[in-house]
Design a protein around this motif. Structure first.
Motif, mmCIF file in Angstrom:
data_model
loop_
_atom_site.group_PDB
_atom_site.id
_atom_site.type_symbol
_atom_site.label_atom_id
_atom_site.label_comp_id
_atom_site.label_asym_id
_atom_site.label_seq_id
_atom_site.Cartn_x
_atom_site.Cartn_y
_atom_site.Cartn_z
ATOM 1 N N SER A 28 0.827 -1.214 0.000
ATOM 2 C CA SER A 28 0.000 0.000 0.000
ATOM 3 C C SER A 28 0.855 1.255 0.000
ATOM 4 O O SER A 28 0.549 2.222 -0.698
ATOM 5 C CB SER A 28 -0.950 -0.007 1.201
ATOM 6 O OG SER A 28 -1.905 -1.030 1.038
ATOM 7 N N LEU A 29 1.949 1.253 0.780
ATOM 8 C CA LEU A 29 2.857 2.409 0.770
ATOM 9 C C LEU A 29 3.465 2.618 -0.612
ATOM 10 O O LEU A 29 3.576 3.752 -1.078
ATOM 11 C CB LEU A 29 3.964 2.237 1.807
ATOM 12 C CG LEU A 29 3.637 2.708 3.206
ATOM 13 C CD1 LEU A 29 4.763 2.332 4.170
ATOM 14 C CD2 LEU A 29 3.364 4.188 3.248
ATOM 15 N N ALA A 30 3.827 1.540 -1.286
ATOM 16 C CA ALA A 30 4.374 1.660 -2.642
ATOM 17 C C ALA A 30 3.344 2.288 -3.571
ATOM 18 O O ALA A 30 3.669 3.177 -4.367
ATOM 19 C CB ALA A 30 4.815 0.293 -3.165
ATOM 20 N N TYR A 37 1.699 10.621 -2.557
ATOM 21 C CA TYR A 37 1.718 10.827 -1.110
ATOM 22 C C TYR A 37 3.129 10.654 -0.565
ATOM 23 O O TYR A 37 3.921 9.893 -1.109
ATOM 24 C CB TYR A 37 0.810 9.809 -0.407
ATOM 25 C CG TYR A 37 -0.663 10.135 -0.458
ATOM 26 C CD1 TYR A 37 -1.250 10.933 0.518
ATOM 27 C CD2 TYR A 37 -1.466 9.628 -1.467
ATOM 28 C CE1 TYR A 37 -2.601 11.216 0.486
ATOM 29 C CE2 TYR A 37 -2.830 9.904 -1.501
ATOM 30 C CZ TYR A 37 -3.387 10.694 -0.522
ATOM 31 O OH TYR A 37 -4.721 10.973 -0.555
ATOM 32 N N ALA A 38 3.418 11.345 0.523
ATOM 33 C CA ALA A 38 4.683 11.187 1.243
ATOM 34 C C ALA A 38 4.367 10.808 2.681
ATOM 35 O O ALA A 38 3.380 11.279 3.259
ATOM 36 C CB ALA A 38 5.481 12.490 1.219
ATOM 37 N N THR A 39 5.205 9.962 3.254
ATOM 38 C CA THR A 39 5.034 9.576 4.651
ATOM 39 C C THR A 39 5.499 10.717 5.541
ATOM 40 O O THR A 39 6.613 11.203 5.403
ATOM 41 C CB THR A 39 5.836 8.299 4.963
ATOM 42 O OG1 THR A 39 5.381 7.246 4.114
ATOM 43 C CG2 THR A 39 5.677 7.884 6.415
ATOM 44 N N THR A 52 0.347 4.846 9.673
ATOM 45 C CA THR A 52 1.286 5.574 8.818
ATOM 46 C C THR A 52 0.553 6.776 8.250
ATOM 47 O O THR A 52 -0.453 6.623 7.551
ATOM 48 C CB THR A 52 1.822 4.682 7.679
ATOM 49 O OG1 THR A 52 2.420 3.512 8.258
ATOM 50 C CG2 THR A 52 2.847 5.419 6.837
ATOM 51 N N MET A 53 1.035 7.979 8.567
ATOM 52 C CA MET A 53 0.387 9.223 8.163
ATOM 53 C C MET A 53 0.950 9.698 6.827
ATOM 54 O O MET A 53 2.173 9.816 6.663
ATOM 55 C CB MET A 53 0.613 10.307 9.211
ATOM 56 C CG MET A 53 0.245 9.901 10.618
ATOM 57 S SD MET A 53 -1.462 9.361 10.754
ATOM 58 C CE MET A 53 -1.557 8.973 12.467
ATOM 59 N N LEU A 54 0.056 9.983 5.874
ATOM 60 C CA LEU A 54 0.454 10.395 4.531
ATOM 61 C C LEU A 54 -0.099 11.777 4.190
ATOM 62 O O LEU A 54 -1.185 12.144 4.626
ATOM 63 C CB LEU A 54 -0.049 9.384 3.491
ATOM 64 C CG LEU A 54 0.391 7.937 3.682
ATOM 65 C CD1 LEU A 54 -0.235 7.055 2.611
ATOM 66 C CD2 LEU A 54 1.900 7.824 3.679
ATOM 67 N N GLN A 55 0.686 12.490 3.387
ATOM 68 C CA GLN A 55 0.341 13.854 2.999
ATOM 69 C C GLN A 55 0.659 14.033 1.517
ATOM 70 O O GLN A 55 1.676 13.537 1.029
ATOM 71 C CB GLN A 55 1.167 14.822 3.844
ATOM 72 C CG GLN A 55 0.935 16.270 3.585
ATOM 73 C CD GLN A 55 1.786 17.126 4.533
ATOM 74 O OE1 GLN A 55 2.613 16.618 5.302
ATOM 75 N NE2 GLN A 55 1.595 18.417 4.474
ATOM 76 N N LEU A 56 -0.211 14.732 0.820
ATOM 77 C CA LEU A 56 0.037 15.061 -0.584
ATOM 78 C C LEU A 56 0.878 16.328 -0.677
ATOM 79 O O LEU A 56 0.778 17.211 0.184
ATOM 80 C CB LEU A 56 -1.281 15.268 -1.332
ATOM 81 C CG LEU A 56 -2.048 13.992 -1.656
ATOM 82 C CD1 LEU A 56 -3.466 14.315 -2.098
ATOM 83 C CD2 LEU A 56 -1.321 13.190 -2.726
#
Length: 147
Positions: A28-30, A37-39, A52-56
């Motif tokens: 999913s992270l890939a 998205y960036a972690t 795991t928090m993701l941000q565009l």
């Protein structure tokens, strides 16, 4: 579709992010990093599993939280209809995603210059990419529903 205003007696509120349960965190992270998205950070041990928090890019805040617990894989995605991500250039975004191995559906014109395309993540969640027409606000407002 109904429109209306929120109760003005409530305290000030805003949507922060969506927590999305995933079966395979690395897969999913890939996928989500490939779509941009960036972690931002992680919380390894919670009652829900690891977070795991993701941000565009360009967003001031985290908008997606991947929730992973190997003992609780995704079994039903029916509760989430779809996620929506705004893009500035839909055709360019689709081309860039293709170069990263992610296939998007052909774009559709929804009237008034709004264009969309769809992706599916590794767990089957649907993601709608939206390109607003020139001059449209950055988000959806009550004006989008005026007839």
């Amino acid at each position: 579709m109904t429109t209306g205003s929120a109760d003005t007696n409530l305290l000030s509120m805003r949507m922060l992010h969506l927590g999305l349960r995933v079966s395979d965190l690395e897969r999913s992270l890939a996928f989500y990093t490939a779509i941009g998205y960036a972690t931002v950070g992680t919380v390894p041990d919670t009652a829900f599993g690891s977070l795991t928090m993701l941000q565009l890019p360009g967003d001031p805040f985290v908008s997606l939280e991947l929730v992973h617990d190997p003992a609780r894989p995704v079994q039903d995605i029916g509760a989430v209809n779809h996620l929506v991500v705004q893009v500035d250039d839909l055709a360019g975004t689709i081309d860039e995603l293709a170069s990263r191995g992610i296939v998007a559906e052909p774009p559709a014109e929804l009237g008034a210059g709004m264009r969309t395309s769809w992706l599916t993540d590794p767990d089957g969640y649907r993601i709608e990419l939206v390109q607003w027409p020139p001059g449209h606000p950055a988000g959806m407002t009550a004006a989008d529903f005026v007839q």
